[in-house]
Design a protein around this motif. Structure first.
Motif, PDB file in Angstrom:
ATOM      1  N   TYR A  21      -7.645  -1.968  -0.454  1.00  0.00           N
ATOM      2  CA  TYR A  21      -7.524  -1.819  -1.915  1.00  0.00           C
ATOM      3  C   TYR A  21      -6.299  -0.952  -2.260  1.00  0.00           C
ATOM      4  O   TYR A  21      -5.541  -1.286  -3.170  1.00  0.00           O
ATOM      5  CB  TYR A  21      -8.807  -1.188  -2.464  1.00  0.00           C
ATOM      6  CG  TYR A  21      -8.690  -0.738  -3.892  1.00  0.00           C
ATOM      7  CD1 TYR A  21      -8.756  -1.662  -4.939  1.00  0.00           C
ATOM      8  CD2 TYR A  21      -8.517   0.607  -4.221  1.00  0.00           C
ATOM      9  CE1 TYR A  21      -8.648  -1.249  -6.264  1.00  0.00           C
ATOM     10  CE2 TYR A  21      -8.411   1.023  -5.529  1.00  0.00           C
ATOM     11  CZ  TYR A  21      -8.470   0.097  -6.542  1.00  0.00           C
ATOM     12  OH  TYR A  21      -8.353   0.503  -7.846  1.00  0.00           O
ATOM     13  N   LEU A  22      -6.111   0.117  -1.520  1.00  0.00           N
ATOM     14  CA  LEU A  22      -4.988   1.020  -1.792  1.00  0.00           C
ATOM     15  C   LEU A  22      -3.644   0.400  -1.412  1.00  0.00           C
ATOM     16  O   LEU A  22      -2.613   0.753  -1.998  1.00  0.00           O
ATOM     17  CB  LEU A  22      -5.173   2.331  -1.017  1.00  0.00           C
ATOM     18  CG  LEU A  22      -6.346   3.201  -1.466  1.00  0.00           C
ATOM     19  CD1 LEU A  22      -6.557   4.344  -0.489  1.00  0.00           C
ATOM     20  CD2 LEU A  22      -6.134   3.720  -2.880  1.00  0.00           C
ATOM     21  N   ASN A  23      -3.646  -0.503  -0.467  1.00  0.00           N
ATOM     22  CA  ASN A  23      -2.404  -1.150  -0.022  1.00  0.00           C
ATOM     23  C   ASN A  23      -1.884  -2.185  -1.009  1.00  0.00           C
ATOM     24  O   ASN A  23      -0.771  -2.668  -0.858  1.00  0.00           O
ATOM     25  CB  ASN A  23      -2.600  -1.810   1.352  1.00  0.00           C
ATOM     26  CG  ASN A  23      -2.284  -0.866   2.477  1.00  0.00           C
ATOM     27  OD1 ASN A  23      -1.445   0.009   2.360  1.00  0.00           O
ATOM     28  ND2 ASN A  23      -2.975  -1.051   3.592  1.00  0.00           N
ATOM     29  N   LYS A  24      -2.664  -2.560  -1.999  1.00  0.00           N
ATOM     30  CA  LYS A  24      -2.240  -3.605  -2.946  1.00  0.00           C
ATOM     31  C   LYS A  24      -1.191  -3.119  -3.890  1.00  0.00           C
ATOM     32  O   LYS A  24      -0.993  -2.039  -4.221  1.00  0.00           O
ATOM     33  CB  LYS A  24      -3.438  -4.148  -3.715  1.00  0.00           C
ATOM     34  CG  LYS A  24      -4.354  -4.945  -2.841  1.00  0.00           C
ATOM     35  CD  LYS A  24      -5.475  -5.528  -3.647  1.00  0.00           C
ATOM     36  CE  LYS A  24      -6.390  -6.335  -2.725  1.00  0.00           C
ATOM     37  NZ  LYS A  24      -7.453  -6.971  -3.416  1.00  0.00           N
ATOM     38  N   GLY A  45      -0.544  11.174  -2.877  1.00  0.00           N
ATOM     39  CA  GLY A  45      -0.563   9.774  -3.269  1.00  0.00           C
ATOM     40  C   GLY A  45      -1.318   8.891  -2.308  1.00  0.00           C
ATOM     41  O   GLY A  45      -1.877   9.348  -1.296  1.00  0.00           O
ATOM     42  N   ASP A  46      -1.313   7.609  -2.623  1.00  0.00           N
ATOM     43  CA  ASP A  46      -2.052   6.637  -1.828  1.00  0.00           C
ATOM     44  C   ASP A  46      -1.547   6.527  -0.398  1.00  0.00           C
ATOM     45  O   ASP A  46      -2.330   6.311   0.528  1.00  0.00           O
ATOM     46  CB  ASP A  46      -2.005   5.259  -2.498  1.00  0.00           C
ATOM     47  CG  ASP A  46      -2.834   5.194  -3.770  1.00  0.00           C
ATOM     48  OD1 ASP A  46      -3.602   6.144  -4.021  1.00  0.00           O
ATOM     49  OD2 ASP A  46      -2.706   4.196  -4.492  1.00  0.00           O
ATOM     50  N   LYS A  47      -0.237   6.685  -0.203  1.00  0.00           N
ATOM     51  CA  LYS A  47       0.327   6.570   1.144  1.00  0.00           C
ATOM     52  C   LYS A  47      -0.285   7.617   2.082  1.00  0.00           C
ATOM     53  O   LYS A  47      -0.656   7.307   3.214  1.00  0.00           O
ATOM     54  CB  LYS A  47       1.851   6.703   1.096  1.00  0.00           C
ATOM     55  CG  LYS A  47       2.533   6.426   2.407  1.00  0.00           C
ATOM     56  CD  LYS A  47       4.038   6.464   2.268  1.00  0.00           C
ATOM     57  CE  LYS A  47       4.691   6.179   3.607  1.00  0.00           C
ATOM     58  NZ  LYS A  47       6.151   6.222   3.524  1.00  0.00           N
ATOM     59  N   GLU A  48      -0.393   8.826   1.600  1.00  0.00           N
ATOM     60  CA  GLU A  48      -1.003   9.887   2.412  1.00  0.00           C
ATOM     61  C   GLU A  48      -2.497   9.637   2.614  1.00  0.00           C
ATOM     62  O   GLU A  48      -3.028   9.860   3.700  1.00  0.00           O
ATOM     63  CB  GLU A  48      -0.768  11.256   1.778  1.00  0.00           C
ATOM     64  CG  GLU A  48       0.657  11.743   1.931  1.00  0.00           C
ATOM     65  CD  GLU A  48       0.817  13.147   1.397  1.00  0.00           C
ATOM     66  OE1 GLU A  48       0.769  14.087   2.205  1.00  0.00           O
ATOM     67  OE2 GLU A  48       0.978  13.286   0.169  1.00  0.00           O
TER      68      GLU A  48
END
Length: 114
Positions: free
Chosen positions: A111-114, A57-60
């Motif tokens: 962008y991924l943190n949104k 996922g985005d977190k990784e």
């Protein structure tokens, strides 16, 4: 997500190519020193983008983007060391390439943190 389609990965691959060509001119005595360090740091940037993209996922992915940012900072420092040691002359194009990759990494992370 296919990392090969990411603009940040493409531009970081271009940076690797630039660094390999640049370090070819370093003294032979630096083969296992600064040459190796700079090449490893440069290769680490797109490698971490690729590894993060293959994760769940985005977190990784964000975690691996932070590692790529760290490698870019290492590379920037090593580049400045090479300039100070007069192995190379300071080139605006190389520095601009590093700045562009940093902006892309930060933008992608944001962008991924949104």
């Amino acid at each position: 997500m296919n990392h090969k389609n990411l603009y940040v990965w493409i531009k970081s691959m271009d940076l690797v190519e630039t660094i390999y060509k640049l370090t070819q001119t370093f003294p032979d005595a630096e083969k296992f020193g600064l040459t190796s360090q700079m090449r490893r740091a440069a290769v680490s940037i797109p490698s971490n983008i690729a590894e993060g993209s293959a994760r769940k996922g985005d977190k990784e992915l964000i975690h691996f983007l932070h590692i790529a940012l760290g490698s870019l900072s290492e590379l920037d420092t090593q580049y400045l060391i090479a300039v100070r040691l007069a192995f190379i002359e300071k080139e605006d194009a190389v520095q601009e390439q590093m700045i562009d990759v940093k902006k892309l990494l930060l933008g992608f992370r944001n962008y991924l943190n949104k």
